[in-house]
Design an enzyme around this catalytic site. Structure first.
Site, PDB file in Angstrom:
ATOM      1  N   GLY A 104     -22.523 -21.918 -77.859  1.00 50.78           N
ATOM      2  CA  GLY A 104     -22.017 -21.710 -79.193  1.00 50.78           C
ATOM      3  C   GLY A 104     -22.212 -22.905 -80.129  1.00 50.78           C
ATOM      4  N   CYS A 290     -32.372 -31.784 -64.872  1.00 47.94           N
ATOM      5  CA  CYS A 290     -32.004 -31.003 -63.693  1.00 47.94           C
ATOM      6  C   CYS A 290     -33.088 -30.007 -63.302  1.00 47.94           C
ATOM      7  CB  CYS A 290     -30.668 -30.304 -63.906  1.00 47.94           C
ATOM      8  SG  CYS A 290     -30.590 -29.231 -65.354  1.00 47.94           S
ATOM      9  N   CYS A 296     -30.426 -28.657 -57.768  1.00 51.87           N
ATOM     10  CA  CYS A 296     -29.613 -28.709 -58.982  1.00 51.87           C
ATOM     11  C   CYS A 296     -28.148 -28.616 -58.591  1.00 51.87           C
ATOM     12  CB  CYS A 296     -30.033 -27.615 -59.962  1.00 51.87           C
ATOM     13  SG  CYS A 296     -29.927 -25.931 -59.326  1.00 51.87           S
ATOM     14  N   ASP A 312     -24.704 -23.677 -67.034  1.00 48.36           N
ATOM     15  CA  ASP A 312     -24.593 -22.972 -68.296  1.00 48.36           C
ATOM     16  C   ASP A 312     -25.410 -21.686 -68.318  1.00 48.36           C
ATOM     17  OD1 ASP A 312     -23.783 -22.640 -71.008  1.00 48.36           O
ATOM     18  OD2 ASP A 312     -25.762 -23.337 -71.646  1.00 48.36           O
ATOM     19  N   CYS A 356     -48.134 -27.296 -54.057  1.00 53.67           N
ATOM     20  CA  CYS A 356     -48.665 -27.677 -55.371  1.00 53.67           C
ATOM     21  C   CYS A 356     -48.735 -29.189 -55.507  1.00 53.67           C
ATOM     22  CB  CYS A 356     -47.779 -27.094 -56.477  1.00 53.67           C
ATOM     23  SG  CYS A 356     -48.322 -27.508 -58.143  1.00 53.67           S
TER      24      CYS A 356
END
Length: 451
Positions: A104, A290, A296, A312, A356
């Protein structure tokens, strides 16, 4: 995390550093951005309803009264705020304790809310330690009084501004549908006049990616010294990317275009967060972002009701760890559920990622973006993988050269001159249909020559 400090991240294990993003008004906002990832979110710290990209409290109907209603009904209560500030200071060993205020739109909580924040921090912070506040804002409510406070309290400010005016106004509209660029640009200048140098955050959408140099130059013109580019990736109802998501190819071309402009003109003058993070890893350091790290889970979210969530991007009931009034933040950060959440990033890597050459620069990306499928059909591949691989191939060697030249004591101007000379030599006699000298295997016209 916003601002000019990398997120502390040292893996998921007991007593490892962690950060917290606080949403004092939940997902309430005075803008309706077309790509807002809260637009289809639920949870957000309490019952409410959605309207476009804005999380609205029950009873809110008119734009003019939105701020006052939130202040009365929909922001973090003094008791929850005090519990959070006390718990976080107690859990963070310091010496600097970073508070990140997000949304927000966090300025909807009102200026007095943040005055209370500073007072509580002064009350609970032990001698020899200090609190640093980071406010992520859209800038619409920032006036002279706000800017004076932010300057006096030494807030770090991250301001959302999407490059060129037409691109910004395409997505970032107020609740009446009007573009917001001119008001946000004025907020940047007002902050600067008060001694606050904001970090600029620019989303990368299909519109932004269409002209990377224009986006970069529009942001550079504000001379803030720091820019973050955040790719917009949202999933549609079918599980694939939504229309507002940037494509992997466009994202890779965008990053390459910005990189070439930056490294050829602004090295040493302007920091681009992603480029700085890559340089850090190439030099043997640990990723500060992160999504680039192997695991994480050390970036928690506290919603306005005190609920604590894993991330989040995962503010959902199944990722609610508890609340700050019944458990300490350290306890929640080190809980088995949160450890499992963080380790899931590493444990779920597809085979393509594990083999990779750029694994250390990406580590599979953010779990929210891992919905693509590898060539062999294995799920869990980062949607942006091809774009990132293109960019890593393009930028790795120049960034290594910058590091080597810097170790020899060369200044930024000399480094840029040497890189330019090397680039001219590399492209000597390369035609459009020749193999691109970056080593991608593509024709030059389909690779770096695009930029």
């Amino acid at each position: 995390m916003t601002g000019n400090r990398p997120e502390p991240l040292a893996g998921v294990f007991e007593n490892a550093p962690f950060s917290v993003m606080v949403k004092p008004v939940g997902s309430a906002c005075n803008m309706e951005c077309g790509y807002c990832y809260y637009a289809r979110a639920s949870g957000s710290g309490g019952a409410g309803m959605m309207s476009g990209g804005v999380y609205m409290e029950s009873g809110v109907r008119d734009a003019g009264g939105m701020s006052s209603v939130i202040r009365d009904m929909g922001r973090m209560t003094p008791g929850v705020l005090e519990a959070f500030v006390h718990s976080y200071i107690e859990a963070d060993p310091g010496p600097e304790i970073y508070f990140t205020w997000h949304g927000g739109e966090p300025t909807l909580a009102g200026l007095d809310f943040y005055r209370s924040v500073v007072e509580l921090q002064e009350r609970y912070t032990p001698e020899g330690r200090r609190c640093i506040n980071n406010l992520q804002t859209n800038g619409l409510l920032l006036d002279a009084e706000w800017c004076a406070f932010l300057s006096e309290a030494r807030f770090i400010v991250g301001l959302s501004l999407d490059g060129a005016e037409w691109v910004h106004d395409f997505h970032r509209k107020d609740r009446s549908g009007a573009g917001t660029y001119s008001r946000v640009a004025s907020a940047v200048k007002l902050m600067q006049s008060c001694g606050v140098q904001p970090d600029l955050l620019c989303t990368v959408t299909p519109q932004t990616a269409a002209d990377p140099v224009a986006a970069y130059r529009a942001l550079r013109a504000f001379d803030t010294g720091w820019i973050q580019f955040l790719p917009v990736v949202r999933r549609g109802a079918d599980g694939g990317p939504a229309p507002e998501s940037v494509s992997p190819d466009a994202y890779g071309i965008f990053l390459c275009g910005v990189f070439d402009e930056w490294i050829g003109r602004d090295l040493g003058r302007l920091n681009i967060q992603f480029f700085s993070e890559i340089a850090r890893v190439l030099s043997g350091g640990a990723a500060g972002l992160c999504w680039m790290a192997p695991v994480c889970g050390r970036a928690l979210v506290v919603e306005k009701d005190g609920g604590v969530y894993s991330c989040d991007h995962f503010v959902k009931p199944e990722y609610r760890l508890g609340d700050i009034q019944s458990a300490g933040l350290r306890e929640l950060a080190d809980s088995p559920r949160q450890n499992d959440f963080g380790n899931g990033k590493r444990d779920g890597l597809p085979a393509r990622c594990r083999s990779c050459r750029w694994l250390d620069l990406c580590n599979g990306g953010c779990p929210k973006d891992r919905f693509a499928t590898a060539e062999d059909g294995e799920p869990g591949l980062n949607y942006l993988c091809e774009g990132l691989r293109r960019f890593f191939l393009h930028a790795e060697q120049p960034l290594r050269q910058v590091s080597e030249f810097a170790k020899k004591g060369l200044d930024a101007g000399s480094i840029m001159n040497m890189l330019y000379a090397g680039e001219r030599e590399k492209w000597k006699n390369i035609g459009r249909n020749d193999p691109c000298p970056c080593g991608s295997g593509r024709k030059a016209k389909n690779c770096c020559m695009i930029n």
